[in-house]
Scaffold this motif. Structure first.
Motif, PDB file in Angstrom:
ATOM      1  N   ASP A  45     -11.376  10.526   3.547  1.00 16.04           N
ATOM      2  CA  ASP A  45     -10.400   9.614   4.146  1.00 16.04           C
ATOM      3  C   ASP A  45     -10.801   9.151   5.535  1.00 16.04           C
ATOM      4  N   PRO A  51      -7.677   7.229  -8.509  1.00 17.72           N
ATOM      5  CA  PRO A  51      -8.703   7.634  -7.544  1.00 17.72           C
ATOM      6  C   PRO A  51     -10.111   7.555  -8.095  1.00 17.72           C
ATOM      7  N   ARG A  98       0.915   4.105  -3.135  1.00 22.06           N
ATOM      8  CA  ARG A  98       0.647   5.543  -2.955  1.00 22.06           C
ATOM      9  C   ARG A  98       1.837   6.368  -3.441  1.00 22.06           C
ATOM     10  N   GLU A  99       3.034   5.940  -3.079  1.00 16.18           N
ATOM     11  CA  GLU A  99       4.236   6.703  -3.443  1.00 16.18           C
ATOM     12  C   GLU A  99       4.431   6.744  -4.950  1.00 16.18           C
ATOM     13  N   ILE A 110      -2.461   4.250  -7.857  1.00 22.09           N
ATOM     14  CA  ILE A 110      -3.881   4.122  -7.524  1.00 22.09           C
ATOM     15  C   ILE A 110      -4.676   5.148  -8.318  1.00 22.09           C
ATOM     16  N   ASN A 139       2.121   6.519  -7.196  1.00 23.67           N
ATOM     17  CA  ASN A 139       0.884   6.984  -7.849  1.00 23.67           C
ATOM     18  C   ASN A 139       0.259   5.907  -8.738  1.00 23.67           C
ATOM     19  N   GLN A 142       0.825  -1.209   0.000  1.00 27.23           N
ATOM     20  CA  GLN A 142       0.000   0.000   0.000  1.00 27.23           C
ATOM     21  C   GLN A 142       0.860   1.261   0.000  1.00 27.23           C
ATOM     22  N   THR A 143       1.938   1.244   0.772  1.00 32.06           N
ATOM     23  CA  THR A 143       2.834   2.407   0.824  1.00 32.06           C
ATOM     24  C   THR A 143       3.442   2.692  -0.542  1.00 32.06           C
TER      25      THR A 143
END
Length: 603
Positions: free
Chosen positions: A552, A431, A424-425, A429, A427, A420-421
Motif C-alpha cells: 500500500d 485484489p 472498498r466498503e 475490488i 468489497n 473509491q470509498t
C-alpha cells in the motif's frame, strides 16, 4: 566461502557436504535434538544437530539464539516423509551440521521479531528506525528482490529487444520550472549561485535526441520537494525513456510490449494486448479522475441536462453557473448506507466536504420504481424528470443515487473519492485483478486559479495535437498516461521539437521572451540545430513495484525511505551542520519565525 545459498539446497544435493552462512531465524530443541532454521536472502533451510550423530556441533547449537550470524558445514539429508515442509523450497531436505561456527552474536534486545514464523505487527516508525533489521524480514527481502527483477527485466528488454542505450544525466543541474519545488544545493566554487537536483531528466533526454542518441533510457533518481503521501517520496526512481522518429502509436505499442515483458518475467502473467484506452474527457466524465480504477463499475452519470430547469436551486443554480450535476449510482446502497452517513456529521458527508463539496443529496429507489428522498429535491422534481433520472442511471429497486452539484472539478473530485470509498466498503475490488489502460488526449493546459494563468497539465515541452495548433489555449496534448489499478504508473508525450512552437507554448503559460531565454535558452538554441521529432515516457519504478508486490506504500519497496515528514529515522537526516560548512558555502542559517498565539490566529 559458501558452497550454496540457504534457499538453493535441493534433493539433488542429498549426500553432499555443503557450507552455508546466514542468520539464525529460529532455534527449536526437540528432546535433545536441536533444529535451527538458517536464513539468508535466498530463503530458509533446516539445520539439525544431534548429540549422537553430530556431537561436534551440539554444544554450539545449544547456545545459538535468534539472529546470531553463523557458519554451518554439514551433509544434506532427505527429510523423513512425515516432516517434509511443502511451504519451503528446501522443505524436502535438512542438513546435519558437523560444524557450527558463531561469527557474531546479538548483544542487545531486538526491537522486534525478525523471524518469518512470527507475525508481529510493528509500527512503521520503529521499522524505519531499524531499517537494516526490517530488511532482513521475509516480506521486505522479497520486495527488494522483486524490485531488482523488475529493473533487470526493464534493462534486458530495452537493450536486447528494443535497441536502447543507457545514458546517465546530471544530478547537479539548474533550477527550471517543472511543476514541483526544487531541492537546491549551494555552490561553494561559485558563491551566491545554486544547483538544483533534477525533478526529472526531461530536458537532458530531449537534448540527447538532438545529439542523435535515437533511443535512450535511464534508471533515474529524481527529487521533488513536495508534500508526501503513501505513493510519494522526496527522492524516487523512474525508468526514463526517449525515442526519436516514432509517433504516438509506435511509442504506445513499444511500451505495451515492455510492460508485458515485465509482468511475464517477474510474475509469470501474460497480459492481453492491446491495452484499453480512454480519452481524458471520457475518464473524467465516467470516473471523475484521469487515473480511474476500472476493476469495478460505479461509473458517474451526468444529469445536468435533465435537472437544468428543476426547481431545486442547488442543482439548477450550479448548472446555470457553468457547473454540473452528477450522480453516483450505488446498487444495494439502500440497505447498506443510512441517511445519517449522508447528512452533516456523517462519514460520507465528511468525505464529500473534504473534496470541496458543500454537501450531498440523495434519492433511494424503492419497489416499482418509486423514489424516496427528502426536502426540496422531492418537491421540485417532476414525474418526467424522475423517470429520466432512473432511465439515465439504470437504477433498480435498492439503488442509492448520490448527487453532487457545483463546478465540474469539485463534483468530479467528490464523486471519485466517494466511488473509491464505496468500492472498498462493498468489497467490489478484486485484489487479484490487473487492469491496465491508457488515458490519452489530455488538455495542453489547465487554469491555475491562484496565479490566474494557464499552466501545462503535464509539462511545457509536450507537443500539441497538430489539428489544434490555431488555438493553443484549448489544444489537446499528444500525451499518454498508463494507469494500473487506479494508479498512474507511467506518463509521457510527444515533445515539441521546433523553437517557434516552443516559444508559443512558453508565451501561453506566461513566460515572455526574456524569461524563456533566461530559463530555457539552451534548449531553444539546441532546437535551432536540427532536432528530430521525438517523444518519451517515464515510469514510477517505486509505484510500479508497490503494485506488483501488493503493498500500500512505496516506502515498502524502497530500501531506505523517508517518512511523510521527509525525515530519515535511521540516520537522523536532515540535520544541522557545522557553522564552518555554511560559511564555506556563503550561506547564513535562517531560523523559522516563532509562532505566537496572535500570529497563529492570523494564519
Amino acid at each position: 566461502m559458501r558452497t550454496h545459498y540457504c534457499g538453493d539446497v535441493r534433493l539433488t544435493d542429498v549426500g553432499t557436504m555443503v557450507t552455508l552462512y546466514g542468520w539464525v531465524d529460529r532455534r527449536r530443541d526437540h528432546g535433545g535434538v536441536i533444529f535451527i532454521d538458517l536464513r539468508d536472502r535466498s530463503g530458509i533451510v533446516q539445520i539439525v544437530s544431534d548429540p549422537q550423530r553430530t556431537p561436534d556441533s551440539y554444544a554450539q547449537a545449544d547456545r545459538l539464539r535468534s539472529e546470531y550470524v553463523v557458519k554451518i558445514v554439514g551433509r544434506v539429508s532427505k527429510r523423513p516423509a512425515d516432516s517434509v515442509n511443502p511451504k519451503l523450497a528446501t522443505g524436502d531436505i535438512e542438513i546435519y551440521a558437523d560444524q557450527i561456527d558463531v561469527l557474531n552474536t546479538v548483544r542487545q534486545q531486538l526491537p522486534f521479531a525478525i523471524s518469518s514464523s512470527e507475525n508481529e505487527q510493528v509500527r512503521e516508525e520503529v521499522r524505519l528506525r531499524y531499517r537494516y533489521l526490517d530488511l532482513r524480514r521475509e516480506r521486505m527481502a522479497r520486495n527488494l528482490q522483486l524490485r531488482h527483477r523488475v529493473v533487470q527485466a526493464m534493462r534486458r528488454f530495452l537493450e536486447d529487444e528494443a535497441g536502447f542505450i543507457e545514458v546517465e544525466t546530471p544530478i547537479l543541474t539548474r533550477s527550471t520550472p517543472e511543476g514541483a519545488r526544487d531541492y537546491l544545493v549551494p555552490s561553494r566554487v561559485n558563491p551566491g549561485e545554486w544547483f538544483a537536483l533534477p525533478q526529472s531528466p526531461q530536458l537532458f533526454k530531449q537534448l540527447l535526441m538532438v545529439a542523435g542518441c535515437d533511443r535512450y533510457y535511464q534508471i533515474a533518481r529524481c527529487f521533488r520537494d513536495e508534500d508526501l503521501r503513501a505513493d510519494r517520496q522526496p527522492e524516487f526512481t523512474q525508468l526514463d525513456m526517449e525515442m526519436s522518429f516514432m509517433d504516438q502509436e509506435e511509442i504506445i505499442d513499444l511500451n505495451e510490449a515492455l510492460i508485458c515483458h515485465i509482468f511475464k518475467t517477474v510474475k509469470g502473467i501474460d497480459l492481453p494486448r492491446p491495452f484499453p484506452r480512454l480519452t481524458y474527457q471520457e475518464a473524467m466524465d465516467r470516473y471523475g479522475t484521469d487515473k480511474p480504477d476500472t476493476r469495478y463499475g460505479l461509473e458517474l452519470v451526468d444529469v445536468s441536462d435533465i435537472l437544468k430547469d428543476c426547481g431545486f436551486n442547488v442543482f439548477s443554480g450550479a448548472i446555470a453557473q457553468g457547473g454540473v450535476v452528477k450522480i453516483l449510482p450505488i446498487p444495494n446502497g439502500n440497505d447498506r448506507i443510512s441517511n445519517v452517513r449522508i447528512k452533516p456529521g456523517g462519514d460520507l458527508f465528511q468525505e464529500a466536504t473534504a473534496a470541496g463539496a458543500k454537501g450531498l443529496a440523495y434519492i433511494r429507489v424503492r419497489e416499482n420504481g418509486e423514489i424516496d428522498t427528502i426536502g426540496a429535491i422531492k418537491d421540485n422534481l417532476s414525474s418526467e424528470q424522475k423517470t429520466m433520472l432512473l432511465e439515465r442511471t439504470g437504477a433498480q429497486p435498492g439503488h442509492l443515487l448520490l448527487f453532487a452539484a457545483g463546478d465540474t472539478a469539485t463534483v468530479n473530485k467528490t464523486l471519485d473519492r466517494l466511488r473509491q470509498t464505496i468500492a472498498r466498503e462493498f468489497n467490489l475490488i478484486d485484489p487479484t485483478a490487473l487492469h491496465l489502460l491508457w488515458v490519452v488526449d489530455f488538455p495542453m493546459f489547465e487554469w491555475n486559479a491562484e496565479e490566474k494563468r494557464l499552466e501545462a497539465l503535464h509539462h511545457p515541452f509536450t507537443a500539441p495535437h497538430p489539428a489544434d495548433l490555431d488555438d493553443l489555449k484549448t489544444a489537446r496534448a499528444q500525451a499518454y498516461d498508463l494507469i494500473f489499478n487506479g494508479y498512474e504508473v507511467g506518463g509521457g508525450s510527444l515533445r515539441i521539437h521546433q523553437s517557434e512552437l516552443q516559444r508559443r507554448v512558453f508565451e501561453t503559460i506566461g513566460l515572455d521572451e526574456a524569461a524563456a531565454q533566461e530559463k530555457f535558452g539552451f534548449l531553444l538554441e539546441a532546437f535551432e540545430f536540427g532536432t528530430p521529432p521525438h517523444g518519451g515516457i517515464a515510469y514510477g519504478l517505486d509505484r510500479l513495484v508497490m503494485l506488483l508486490a501488493g503493498e500500500d506504500s512505496i516506502r515498502d519497496t524502497i530500501a531506505f525511505p523517508k517518512t511523510q515528514q521527509a525525515r530519515c529515522l535511521l540516520t537522523g537526516a536532515p540535520s544541522s551542520v557545522e557553522p564552518q560548512q555554511l560559511k564555506e558555502l556563503h550561506v547564513s542559517p535562517a531560523k523559522p519565525a516563532k509562532t505566537t498565539a496572535k500570529t497563529a490566529k492570523k494564519t
